[in-house]
Design a protein around this motif. Structure first.
Motif, PDB file in Angstrom:
ATOM      1  N   ILE A 152       0.894  -1.201   0.026  1.00  0.00           N
ATOM      2  CA  ILE A 152      -0.019  -0.005   0.018  1.00  0.00           C
ATOM      3  C   ILE A 152       0.743   1.153   0.053  1.00  0.00           C
ATOM      4  N   ILE A 153       0.697   1.995  -0.977  1.00  0.00           N
ATOM      5  CA  ILE A 153       1.612   3.153  -1.078  1.00  0.00           C
ATOM      6  C   ILE A 153       1.014   4.585  -1.219  1.00  0.00           C
ATOM      7  N   THR A 154       1.717   5.566  -0.975  1.00  0.00           N
ATOM      8  CA  THR A 154       1.121   6.880  -1.227  1.00  0.00           C
ATOM      9  C   THR A 154       1.400   7.391  -2.567  1.00  0.00           C
ATOM     10  N   TRP A 155       1.216   8.651  -2.861  1.00  0.00           N
ATOM     11  CA  TRP A 155       1.258   9.259  -4.348  1.00  0.00           C
ATOM     12  C   TRP A 155       2.303  10.278  -4.393  1.00  0.00           C
ATOM     13  N   VAL A 178      -1.043  -4.795  -5.018  1.00  0.00           N
ATOM     14  CA  VAL A 178      -0.618  -3.302  -4.881  1.00  0.00           C
ATOM     15  C   VAL A 178      -1.838  -2.748  -4.978  1.00  0.00           C
ATOM     16  N   LYS A 179      -2.075  -1.769  -3.813  1.00  0.00           N
ATOM     17  CA  LYS A 179      -3.026  -1.006  -3.439  1.00  0.00           C
ATOM     18  C   LYS A 179      -2.380   0.598  -3.672  1.00  0.00           C
ATOM     19  N   PRO A 180      -2.196   1.224  -4.662  1.00  0.00           N
ATOM     20  CA  PRO A 180      -1.424   2.607  -4.905  1.00  0.00           C
ATOM     21  C   PRO A 180      -2.567   3.643  -4.491  1.00  0.00           C
ATOM     22  N   SER A 181      -2.051   4.894  -4.175  1.00  0.00           N
ATOM     23  CA  SER A 181      -2.814   5.690  -3.878  1.00  0.00           C
ATOM     24  C   SER A 181      -3.966   6.084  -4.860  1.00  0.00           C
ATOM     25  N   GLU A 182      -5.050   6.333  -4.631  1.00  0.00           N
ATOM     26  CA  GLU A 182      -6.333   6.790  -5.645  1.00  0.00           C
ATOM     27  C   GLU A 182      -5.828   7.882  -5.935  1.00  0.00           C
ATOM     28  N   LEU A 183      -4.961   8.688  -5.840  1.00  0.00           N
ATOM     29  CA  LEU A 183      -4.627  10.070  -6.321  1.00  0.00           C
ATOM     30  C   LEU A 183      -3.568   9.947  -7.530  1.00  0.00           C
ATOM     31  N   THR A 230       3.615   2.643   2.650  1.00  0.00           N
ATOM     32  CA  THR A 230       4.287   3.836   2.793  1.00  0.00           C
ATOM     33  C   THR A 230       3.123   5.059   2.711  1.00  0.00           C
ATOM     34  N   GLY A 231       3.147   5.898   4.028  1.00  0.00           N
ATOM     35  CA  GLY A 231       2.002   6.545   3.951  1.00  0.00           C
ATOM     36  C   GLY A 231       2.325   7.467   5.365  1.00  0.00           C
ATOM     37  N   GLY A 232       1.048   7.638   5.917  1.00  0.00           N
ATOM     38  CA  GLY A 232       0.937   8.542   7.297  1.00  0.00           C
ATOM     39  C   GLY A 232       0.691   7.679   8.296  1.00  0.00           C
ATOM     40  N   LEU A 233       1.318   8.245   9.408  1.00  0.00           N
ATOM     41  CA  LEU A 233       1.092   7.503  10.782  1.00  0.00           C
ATOM     42  C   LEU A 233      -0.221   7.400  11.264  1.00  0.00           C
ATOM     43  N   THR A 234      -1.251   8.204  10.863  1.00  0.00           N
ATOM     44  CA  THR A 234      -2.683   7.881  11.472  1.00  0.00           C
ATOM     45  C   THR A 234      -3.167   6.644  10.652  1.00  0.00           C
ATOM     46  N   THR A 235      -2.697   6.383   9.472  1.00  0.00           N
ATOM     47  CA  THR A 235      -3.162   5.304   8.918  1.00  0.00           C
ATOM     48  C   THR A 235      -2.589   4.317   9.332  1.00  0.00           C
ATOM     49  N   ALA A 236      -1.139   4.271   9.563  1.00  0.00           N
ATOM     50  CA  ALA A 236      -0.456   3.232   9.945  1.00  0.00           C
ATOM     51  C   ALA A 236      -1.092   2.715  11.167  1.00  0.00           C
ATOM     52  N   GLU A 253       6.602   2.586   6.344  1.00  0.00           N
ATOM     53  CA  GLU A 253       7.570   3.826   5.910  1.00  0.00           C
ATOM     54  C   GLU A 253       6.936   5.117   6.131  1.00  0.00           C
ATOM     55  N   LEU A 254       7.108   5.833   7.353  1.00  0.00           N
ATOM     56  CA  LEU A 254       5.894   6.950   7.445  1.00  0.00           C
ATOM     57  C   LEU A 254       6.592   8.460   7.178  1.00  0.00           C
ATOM     58  N   GLY A 255       6.083   9.214   8.057  1.00  0.00           N
ATOM     59  CA  GLY A 255       6.363  10.549   7.886  1.00  0.00           C
ATOM     60  C   GLY A 255       7.805  11.036   8.753  1.00  0.00           C
ATOM     61  N   GLY A 256       8.198  12.443   8.470  1.00  0.00           N
ATOM     62  CA  GLY A 256       9.017  12.864   9.499  1.00  0.00           C
ATOM     63  C   GLY A 256       8.950  14.387   9.657  1.00  0.00           C
ATOM     64  N   GLU A 388       4.969  19.061  13.823  1.00  0.00           N
ATOM     65  CA  GLU A 388       4.191  18.211  13.247  1.00  0.00           C
ATOM     66  C   GLU A 388       4.903  18.466  11.741  1.00  0.00           C
ATOM     67  N   GLU A 389       4.569  17.303  11.026  1.00  0.00           N
ATOM     68  CA  GLU A 389       4.863  17.128   9.711  1.00  0.00           C
ATOM     69  C   GLU A 389       3.976  18.024   8.880  1.00  0.00           C
ATOM     70  N   ILE A 390       4.309  18.949   7.796  1.00  0.00           N
ATOM     71  CA  ILE A 390       3.509  19.816   7.235  1.00  0.00           C
ATOM     72  C   ILE A 390       3.187  19.294   5.835  1.00  0.00           C
TER      73      ILE A 390
HETATM   74  P1  NAD Z   1      -2.072   8.185   3.828  1.00  0.00           P
HETATM   75  O1  NAD Z   1      -1.796   7.472   4.862  1.00  0.00           O
HETATM   76  O2  NAD Z   1      -3.405   8.934   3.818  1.00  0.00           O
HETATM   77  O3  NAD Z   1      -2.368   7.346   2.446  1.00  0.00           O
HETATM   78  C1  NAD Z   1      -1.370   6.236   2.245  1.00  0.00           C
HETATM   79  C2  NAD Z   1      -2.122   5.041   1.657  1.00  0.00           C
HETATM   80  O4  NAD Z   1      -2.760   4.496   2.562  1.00  0.00           O
HETATM   81  C3  NAD Z   1      -3.004   5.255   0.453  1.00  0.00           C
HETATM   82  O5  NAD Z   1      -2.870   4.401  -0.694  1.00  0.00           O
HETATM   83  C4  NAD Z   1      -4.506   5.407   1.033  1.00  0.00           C
HETATM   84  O6  NAD Z   1      -5.487   5.178   0.093  1.00  0.00           O
HETATM   85  C5  NAD Z   1      -4.200   4.208   2.027  1.00  0.00           C
HETATM   86  N1  NAD Z   1      -5.246   3.959   3.022  1.00  0.00           N
HETATM   87  C6  NAD Z   1      -5.694   5.319   3.621  1.00  0.00           C
HETATM   88  N2  NAD Z   1      -6.667   4.702   4.462  1.00  0.00           N
HETATM   89  C7  NAD Z   1      -6.389   3.288   4.921  1.00  0.00           C
HETATM   90  C8  NAD Z   1      -6.809   2.187   5.695  1.00  0.00           C
HETATM   91  N3  NAD Z   1      -7.563   2.717   6.809  1.00  0.00           N
HETATM   92  N4  NAD Z   1      -6.195   1.252   5.623  1.00  0.00           N
HETATM   93  C9  NAD Z   1      -5.389   0.718   4.728  1.00  0.00           C
HETATM   94  N5  NAD Z   1      -4.931   1.848   3.718  1.00  0.00           N
HETATM   95  C10 NAD Z   1      -5.394   2.949   3.814  1.00  0.00           C
HETATM   96  O7  NAD Z   1      -0.877   9.155   3.463  1.00  0.00           O
HETATM   97  P2  NAD Z   1      -0.727  10.090   2.387  1.00  0.00           P
HETATM   98  O8  NAD Z   1      -1.284  11.424   2.728  1.00  0.00           O
HETATM   99  O9  NAD Z   1      -1.082   9.663   0.840  1.00  0.00           O
HETATM  100  O10 NAD Z   1       0.770  10.242   2.253  1.00  0.00           O
HETATM  101  C11 NAD Z   1       1.713  11.106   2.933  1.00  0.00           C
HETATM  102  C12 NAD Z   1       2.418  10.473   4.048  1.00  0.00           C
HETATM  103  O11 NAD Z   1       3.309   9.605   3.693  1.00  0.00           O
HETATM  104  C13 NAD Z   1       3.303  11.511   4.817  1.00  0.00           C
HETATM  105  O12 NAD Z   1       3.437  11.256   6.145  1.00  0.00           O
HETATM  106  C14 NAD Z   1       4.888  11.239   4.036  1.00  0.00           C
HETATM  107  O13 NAD Z   1       5.693  11.544   4.985  1.00  0.00           O
HETATM  108  C15 NAD Z   1       4.634   9.608   4.270  1.00  0.00           C
HETATM  109  N6  NAD Z   1       5.698   9.021   3.135  1.00  0.00           N
HETATM  110  C16 NAD Z   1       6.934   8.358   3.756  1.00  0.00           C
HETATM  111  C17 NAD Z   1       7.678   7.761   2.988  1.00  0.00           C
HETATM  112  C18 NAD Z   1       8.824   6.990   3.631  1.00  0.00           C
HETATM  113  O14 NAD Z   1       9.560   6.338   2.794  1.00  0.00           O
HETATM  114  N7  NAD Z   1       9.100   7.037   4.646  1.00  0.00           N
HETATM  115  C19 NAD Z   1       7.789   8.122   1.515  1.00  0.00           C
HETATM  116  C20 NAD Z   1       6.860   8.930   1.124  1.00  0.00           C
HETATM  117  C21 NAD Z   1       5.865   9.283   1.911  1.00  0.00           C
END
Ligand code: NAD
Length: 484
Positions: A152-155, A178-183, A230-236, A253-256, A388-390
């Protein structure tokens, strides 16, 4: 329509089917530089995830039977195909993210390097001989693939994000959903076609475009043995809760909230140039050094040099080769970052040195999601701006004299992804490297994303690594075998 010329096609790949429709609603994709619609993105949900997991499970014996050497060969072919499609990947990524086109050529090149690193590992998975007694008994470990893994990855860098995970998972012998970002659905669709073209059998790499519902369906699926995210802390955190009943393993792999640290003996021009280059993706990078700690002795010089460099950032048309910073990804992201800047200014969390607000651009870019590159000074370290991460083009500057106190402040956020130390003194550099709580520390350098080195975060920046042997081992589990 985007001003980019490449047609954007949102497809899902499930087994040997390429689908242009979905069970869920459609999302209108907008070109971030103009705000105009690019097209409709059909969103998959639970039915597509279930079909994709079934396809990945059915493809496991096929991928296993090919063996390490042939898996290596097909990954090598994948790298060649992605490289030969560089123009297509560049154009699509620019149109789907709004990132300046000039920033993409090296990203495609780097993505191919990541694939080729795991070409090298695919026939060297190995294991350990753990004990071998004189009586002839033998104990060893096999490193085995998990089976079906979810990705599952971000955009923010769609092709690179795919290539930081998929080649390692395939080299280890897994099959993938793979579940990419919808964006950013367009790059993954083209990447999925590249996998098929490379002879990676149907079902080995499945792509389900969808939002949170599809991500959740993948996380809770009992046949998905591991998730790399790869994505945000709240989602993780939400994923950890959903995966808890099956104690699902995750790589996160989250934010910073990374920091530049400028000592009195730093090369100021180099330090400023590395920081301002990070503006290319409008601050939408996990490793973006949004905090700048500058020693009092060189504060005035650094401040003037940074001010001049930020003043030269060219915001506008991503297709123009003179543009150095594009828009944010969505109208919502623009609103969030502008709100962050206004809130910090109104509360007095810092004072604006340069920037603030959105630029006034001529048509067709007037409706784009742009934010001015912005620098705050005298930032309150405890404020949201300091903690906070902006995920936008906003720097906060902090003045320091005492190294101990500064180090404590750098380490005071919940994150721990990257830090950048600028000094010519080896002892200062190594002392800081040891004290900083982050997964990477760069000295007089920017984060290179070398595919041979592990990249990952400490604390709330993640669990596990991508890159090198550690990145391969994220997709392997050890089985101990005893032969008496
Ligand atoms: P996000 O967590 O909102 O979304 C990431 C992915 O998770 C998307 O594909 C989304 O559709 C999916 N998702 C959303 N809710 C879900 C759920 N409940 N269960 C499973 N999947 C779900 O993050 P974002 O806003 O797209 O990305 C930005 C974040 O990603 C930032 O915090 C950034 O720092 C982080 N990031 C980290 C790295 C790294 O390598 N450490 C690289 C790039 C981005």
């Amino acid at each position: 329509m985007s001003t980019a010329t490449t047609p954007l096609v949102s497809e899902m790949i499930i087994g040997d089917e390429i689908l242009t429709g979905a069970s869920g609603p459609s999302l209108t994709h907008h070109y971030a530089a103009t705000g105009e619609p690019n097209g409709e993105v059909p969103l998959g949900g639970t039915p597509e995830v279930q079909a994709a997991v079934a396809a990945a499970k059915a493809a496991l014996p096929v991928w296993e039977k090919l063996g390490p050497v042939e898996r290596r060969n097909r990954l090598a072919r994948l790298a060649d195909i992605v490289e030969s499609w560089t123009d297509r990947f560049e154009a699509i990524a620019s149109a789907e993210t709004g990132m300046p086109r000039q920033g993409f050529a090296w990203r495609v090149k780097l993505s191919c390097e990541w694939i080729r690193t795991y070409v090298g590992y695919a026939d060297k998975v190995g294991g350990d001989l753990t004990a071998s007694a004189d009586d002839g008994s033998l104990e060893y470990t096999r490193l085995e693939p998990y089976g079906v893994v979810g990705i599952i990855i971000t955009w923010n860098s769609p092709l690179l994000s795919l290539c930081m995970k998929i080649p390692a998972a395939l080299a280890a012998g897994n099959t993938i959903v793979v579940k990419p970002s919808e964006l950013t659905p367009y790059t993954p669709a083209l990447f999925g076609r590249a996998c098929l073209e490379a002879g990676i059998p149907p079902g080995v790499v499945n792509i389900v475009v969808g939002g949170a519902e599809a991500g959740e369906a993948l996380t809770v699926h009992p046949d998905v043995e591991k998730i790399s995210f790869t994505g945000g802390l709240t989602t993780a955190a939400a994923m950890m809760r959903s995966g808890a009943p099956l104690v699902k393993p995750f790589c996160f792999e989250l934010g910073g909230k990374s920091a530049y640290i400028i000592f009195p003996d730093a090369d100021i021009d180099l330090a400023v140039s590395l920081a301002s280059k990070e503006m290319s993706n409008a601050g939408q990078s996990c490793k973006f050094g949004s905090r700048i700690f500058v020693h009092d002795a060189v504060y005035a010089e650094y401040q003037a040099t940074l001010h001049a460099a930020i003043g030269k950032v060219v915001v506008g048309d991503p297709e123009d080769t003179g543009t150095t910073m594009g828009p944010l990804i969505t109208a919502g992201a623009q609103e969030r970052v502008l709100g962050f800047v206004e809130g910090a200014r109104d509360r007095g969390d810092g004072k604006i040195l340069i920037g603030g607000g959105a630029p006034t651009l001529a048509a067709p870019f007037a409706g784009g999601y742009f934010v001015n590159p912005t620098v705050f000074e005298d930032v309150d370290p405890a404020s949201p701006l300091g903690q906070e991460e902006i995920f936008g083009p906003v720097f906060g500057m902090f003045r320091f004299t005492d190294e101990e106190a500064m180090t404590e402040l750098v380490n005071s956020t919940k994150f721990g992804l990257s830090n950048y130390v600028h000094t010519r003194d080896l002892r200062t550099a190594t002392r800081m490297v040891h004290r900083l709580k982050s997964g990477t520390v760069y000295v007089n350098d920017a984060n290179r994303r070398n595919p041979g080195a592990p990249f990952g975060g400490f604390r709330a920046s993640g669990i596990g690594s991508e890159g090198g042997r550690r990145g391969l081992e994220e997709f392997l589990r050890a089985k101990t075998v005893g032969l008496a």
